[in-house]
Design a protein around this motif. Sequence first.
Motif, short mmCIF file in Angstrom:
data_model
loop_
_atom_site.label_atom_id
_atom_site.label_comp_id
_atom_site.label_asym_id
_atom_site.label_seq_id
_atom_site.Cartn_x
_atom_site.Cartn_y
_atom_site.Cartn_z
N THR A 100 66.38 15.66 -7.97
CA THR A 100 65.97 14.82 -9.10
C THR A 100 64.90 13.81 -8.70
N VAL A 101 65.14 13.10 -7.61
CA VAL A 101 64.16 12.07 -7.22
C VAL A 101 62.89 12.69 -6.65
N PHE A 102 63.00 13.83 -5.98
CA PHE A 102 61.81 14.51 -5.48
C PHE A 102 60.96 15.01 -6.65
N ALA A 103 61.61 15.48 -7.71
CA ALA A 103 60.87 15.97 -8.88
C ALA A 103 60.10 14.82 -9.54
N ARG A 104 60.68 13.62 -9.51
CA ARG A 104 59.97 12.46 -10.07
C ARG A 104 58.84 12.01 -9.16
N LYS A 105 59.09 12.01 -7.85
CA LYS A 105 58.08 11.53 -6.90
C LYS A 105 56.96 12.55 -6.68
N TYR A 106 57.34 13.83 -6.66
CA TYR A 106 56.37 14.90 -6.37
C TYR A 106 56.35 15.93 -7.48
N PRO A 107 55.91 15.54 -8.68
CA PRO A 107 55.90 16.52 -9.79
C PRO A 107 54.89 17.63 -9.52
N CYS A 108 55.18 18.79 -10.05
CA CYS A 108 54.26 19.92 -9.94
C CYS A 108 53.30 19.89 -11.13
N SER A 109 52.04 20.11 -10.85
CA SER A 109 51.02 20.09 -11.91
C SER A 109 51.05 21.38 -12.70
#
Length: 122
Positions: free
Chosen positions: A113-122
């Motif tokens: 969850t936090v990685f998805a917020r910090k490192y979103p995929c374009s």
Amino acid sequence: MKTKLIAAGLLAALPVSAASAMNVADFLLKADALEKKGMMALFSSDLKLLKGEVEVAGKQLRSERLAAQKAGRKPAYCPPAKGGMSPQELVALLRTIPPAQRPRTELKDGLRTVFARKYPCS
């Protein structure tokens, strides 16, 4: 009887995280206690435990991400090729998970969850 002993031995040999995954609430409680110990935290067995939990969950998430990419699916997060985050930043990000959700969120899911917020995929 012999089979039960062998099974018990195998379970005992498993890393703690494989036997029962730590939830975010427990992780943060242990992290807070270590932070209060200051330099003495370096001698705590909980430090090794928390590092191990993050390493196991991180490896699992990396495998999931690479498998999704290989299958042509969008991964949950897209980290930069180089860099990382400090333990303090990781703990701070985990604190953004609402307190009511922490006890029922496994560390791996919280990290996703936090990685998805910090490192979103374009």
